[in-house]
Design an enzyme around this catalytic site. Structure first.
Site, PDB file in Angstrom:
ATOM      1  N   ASN A   9       0.882  -1.178   0.000  1.00 42.23           N
ATOM      2  CA  ASN A   9       0.000   0.000   0.000  1.00 42.23           C
ATOM      3  C   ASN A   9       0.915   1.222   0.000  1.00 42.23           C
ATOM      4  O   ASN A   9       1.477   1.576   1.034  1.00 42.23           O
ATOM      5  CB  ASN A   9      -0.899  -0.023   1.246  1.00 42.23           C
ATOM      6  CG  ASN A   9      -1.735   1.238   1.362  1.00 42.23           C
ATOM      7  OD1 ASN A   9      -1.787   2.054   0.427  1.00 42.23           O
ATOM      8  ND2 ASN A   9      -2.404   1.402   2.507  1.00 42.23           N
ATOM      9  N   TRP A  10       1.028   1.829  -1.157  1.00 39.02           N
ATOM     10  CA  TRP A  10       1.959   2.947  -1.282  1.00 39.02           C
ATOM     11  C   TRP A  10       1.412   4.255  -0.726  1.00 39.02           C
ATOM     12  O   TRP A  10       2.128   5.275  -0.694  1.00 39.02           O
ATOM     13  CB  TRP A  10       2.360   3.136  -2.756  1.00 39.02           C
ATOM     14  CG  TRP A  10       3.380   2.151  -3.228  1.00 39.02           C
ATOM     15  CD1 TRP A  10       4.055   1.232  -2.469  1.00 39.02           C
ATOM     16  CD2 TRP A  10       3.857   1.987  -4.567  1.00 39.02           C
ATOM     17  NE1 TRP A  10       4.919   0.516  -3.257  1.00 39.02           N
ATOM     18  CE2 TRP A  10       4.820   0.963  -4.548  1.00 39.02           C
ATOM     19  CE3 TRP A  10       3.558   2.612  -5.789  1.00 39.02           C
ATOM     20  CZ2 TRP A  10       5.490   0.544  -5.706  1.00 39.02           C
ATOM     21  CZ3 TRP A  10       4.235   2.195  -6.939  1.00 39.02           C
ATOM     22  CH2 TRP A  10       5.188   1.178  -6.887  1.00 39.02           C
ATOM     23  N   LYS A  11       0.135   4.264  -0.336  1.00 38.85           N
ATOM     24  CA  LYS A  11      -0.476   5.493   0.211  1.00 38.85           C
ATOM     25  C   LYS A  11      -0.173   6.665  -0.727  1.00 38.85           C
ATOM     26  O   LYS A  11      -0.123   6.464  -1.947  1.00 38.85           O
ATOM     27  CB  LYS A  11       0.013   5.727   1.647  1.00 38.85           C
ATOM     28  CG  LYS A  11      -0.164   4.459   2.505  1.00 38.85           C
ATOM     29  CD  LYS A  11       0.053   4.657   3.963  1.00 38.85           C
ATOM     30  CE  LYS A  11      -0.134   3.332   4.702  1.00 38.85           C
ATOM     31  NZ  LYS A  11      -0.007   3.442   6.140  1.00 38.85           N
ATOM     32  N   HIS A  95      -9.513   1.574   4.990  1.00 37.20           N
ATOM     33  CA  HIS A  95      -8.235   1.778   5.681  1.00 37.20           C
ATOM     34  C   HIS A  95      -8.424   2.795   6.810  1.00 37.20           C
ATOM     35  O   HIS A  95      -9.187   3.754   6.665  1.00 37.20           O
ATOM     36  CB  HIS A  95      -7.173   2.265   4.684  1.00 37.20           C
ATOM     37  CG  HIS A  95      -5.796   2.201   5.241  1.00 37.20           C
ATOM     38  ND1 HIS A  95      -5.314   3.143   6.123  1.00 37.20           N
ATOM     39  CD2 HIS A  95      -4.816   1.279   5.085  1.00 37.20           C
ATOM     40  CE1 HIS A  95      -4.085   2.801   6.477  1.00 37.20           C
ATOM     41  NE2 HIS A  95      -3.760   1.676   5.858  1.00 37.20           N
ATOM     42  N   GLU A  97      -6.705   5.178   7.746  1.00 37.66           N
ATOM     43  CA  GLU A  97      -6.434   6.580   7.363  1.00 37.66           C
ATOM     44  C   GLU A  97      -7.644   7.182   6.657  1.00 37.66           C
ATOM     45  O   GLU A  97      -7.925   8.373   6.798  1.00 37.66           O
ATOM     46  CB  GLU A  97      -5.169   6.644   6.486  1.00 37.66           C
ATOM     47  CG  GLU A  97      -3.917   6.396   7.329  1.00 37.66           C
ATOM     48  CD  GLU A  97      -2.782   5.721   6.592  1.00 37.66           C
ATOM     49  OE1 GLU A  97      -2.787   5.696   5.356  1.00 37.66           O
ATOM     50  OE2 GLU A  97      -1.872   5.209   7.280  1.00 37.66           O
ATOM     51  N   GLU A 165      -5.414  -4.370  10.809  1.00 32.68           N
ATOM     52  CA  GLU A 165      -4.363  -3.364  10.969  1.00 32.68           C
ATOM     53  C   GLU A 165      -4.639  -2.551  12.235  1.00 32.68           C
ATOM     54  O   GLU A 165      -5.398  -1.584  12.197  1.00 32.68           O
ATOM     55  CB  GLU A 165      -4.343  -2.414   9.762  1.00 32.68           C
ATOM     56  CG  GLU A 165      -4.058  -3.085   8.442  1.00 32.68           C
ATOM     57  CD  GLU A 165      -3.442  -2.121   7.426  1.00 32.68           C
ATOM     58  OE1 GLU A 165      -2.382  -2.445   6.904  1.00 32.68           O
ATOM     59  OE2 GLU A 165      -4.013  -1.039   7.192  1.00 32.68           O
ATOM     60  N   GLY A 171       2.656   2.611  10.823  1.00 33.03           N
ATOM     61  CA  GLY A 171       3.645   3.681  10.661  1.00 33.03           C
ATOM     62  C   GLY A 171       4.351   4.083  11.943  1.00 33.03           C
ATOM     63  O   GLY A 171       5.023   5.111  11.990  1.00 33.03           O
ATOM     64  N   SER A 210       3.571  -1.784  10.492  1.00 34.08           N
ATOM     65  CA  SER A 210       5.012  -1.847  10.747  1.00 34.08           C
ATOM     66  C   SER A 210       5.653  -3.176  10.363  1.00 34.08           C
ATOM     67  O   SER A 210       6.570  -3.660  11.040  1.00 34.08           O
ATOM     68  CB  SER A 210       5.303  -1.496  12.222  1.00 34.08           C
ATOM     69  OG  SER A 210       4.914  -0.158  12.487  1.00 34.08           O
ATOM     70  N   GLY A 231       2.893  -0.895   4.359  1.00 32.52           N
ATOM     71  CA  GLY A 231       3.013   0.517   4.000  1.00 32.52           C
ATOM     72  C   GLY A 231       4.465   0.886   3.750  1.00 32.52           C
ATOM     73  O   GLY A 231       5.037   0.579   2.700  1.00 32.52           O
ATOM     74  N   GLY A 232       5.089   1.549   4.733  1.00 29.65           N
ATOM     75  CA  GLY A 232       6.436   2.117   4.591  1.00 29.65           C
ATOM     76  C   GLY A 232       7.460   1.204   3.924  1.00 29.65           C
ATOM     77  O   GLY A 232       8.135   1.609   2.970  1.00 29.65           O
TER      78      GLY A 232
HETATM   79  P1  13P Z   1       3.089   0.643   7.740  1.00 31.05           P
HETATM   80  O1  13P Z   1       3.581  -0.657   7.147  1.00 31.05           O
HETATM   81  O2  13P Z   1       3.829   1.840   7.218  1.00 31.05           O
HETATM   82  O3  13P Z   1       2.980   0.588   9.217  1.00 31.05           O
HETATM   83  O4  13P Z   1       1.591   0.848   7.183  1.00 31.05           O
HETATM   84  C1  13P Z   1       0.689  -0.192   7.307  1.00 31.05           C
HETATM   85  C2  13P Z   1      -0.507   0.123   6.516  1.00 31.05           C
HETATM   86  O5  13P Z   1      -1.251   1.031   6.833  1.00 31.05           O
HETATM   87  C3  13P Z   1      -0.761  -0.680   5.310  1.00 31.05           C
HETATM   88  O6  13P Z   1      -2.026  -0.437   4.804  1.00 31.05           O
END
Ligand code: 13P
Length: 251
Positions: A9-11, A95, A97, A165, A171, A210, A231-232
């Site tokens: 998930n590149w956000k 999600h 966010e 999640e 994050g 994470s 994510g990251g």
């Molecule tokens: P991180 O891997 O950056 O914690 O993000 C997780 C996430 O929100 C994937 O959708």
């Protein structure tokens, strides 16, 4: 056994050029892998070029969101019909966010999931408790509510993947412990069984929060974990390919 699923998930990261640079390194690193599914969810504006670059590879095109209407006067929104047209296979819905910054409620999430399924798009349906909810022992109430409202009136669960999640792990560098993941995934599986009986067996449950090459091996070896939403660490082709090849990451 379920086919494991690894989704980036590149956000709100990467321009088209940066996305294509990533793929130049990532595609060769994973091209021989056949026994698991790999997905990348870039921003909407990268979908077309990423889609072209991964055509005829083992990587699936995923989207980060979709609106619940098929078309209309909804400035700035993208519909499941449009995503299907670009050969998107999975859509991330709900999600944390989106729930937090864009006020997506369980009802909105439910409408979006239904709308995606109508277009035969598979949905990665995200759920998870905040730190405050965990500390006040509300984790399972929250998960139960999010699941039940999110899939309300959905009779066929075949297009659904759940991503657990925990918001406090996203994050932050704080990964949930194996026992926290096992407990939450076990609970989710039970709820799904209540709703869908034997058909629930086919619903994969991903963990997100994470995830790194350093912790992927133990996460993937936790009970009821069918993959990860990253994510990251998914922004780096080396790190994400290490995550996909988790068996090689025994520390
Ligand atoms: P991180 O891997 O950056 O914690 O993000 C997780 C996430 O929100 C994937 O959708």
């Amino acid at each position: 056994m379920q086919t494991k699923l690894f989704v980036a998930n590149w956000k709100m990261h990467k321009t088209v050029k940066e996305a294509l640079n990533f793929l130049n390194d990532f595609i060769p690193a994973v091209e021989k892998i056949k026994d698991r599914e790999i997905g990348i969810a870039p921003t909407f504006i990268c979908l077309e070029s990423v889609g072209k670059a991964i055509k005829n590879t083992n990587i699936k095109l995923c989207a980060q969101n979709a609106f619940y209407e098929k078309k209309g006067a909804y400035t700035g929104e993208i519909s499941p019909v449009m995503l299907k047209d670009l050969n998107v296979e999975y859509v991330i819905i709900g999600h944390s966010e989106r729930r937090k910054y864009f006020n997506e409620t369980d009802e909105i999430v439910n409408r979006k999931i239904k709308s995606c399924i109508e277009e035969y798009l598979k949905v990665i349906f995200c759920i998870g408790e905040t730190l405050e909810e965990r500390q006040s022992n509300k984790t399972f109430d929250v998960l139960k509510r999010q699941i039940e409202k999110g899939v309300e009136d959905i009779i066929n669960p075949d297009y659904i993947v759940i991503a657990y999640e925990p918001v406090w792990a996203i994050g932050t560098g704080i990964v949930a412990t194996e026992s926290q993941i096992e407990e939450a995934h076990g609970f989710i599986k039970e709820r799904l069984k209540n709703l869908y009986g034997e058909r629930a067996q086919a619903i994969r449950i991903l963990y997100g929060g994470s995830v790194t090459p350093e912790n992927i091996y133990s996460i993937m070896n936790t009970e009821n974990v069918d993959g990860v939403l990253v994510g990251g660490a998914s922004l780096d082709p080396v790190k994400f390919s290490k995550i996909v090849k988790y068996e090689e990451q025994i520390n």
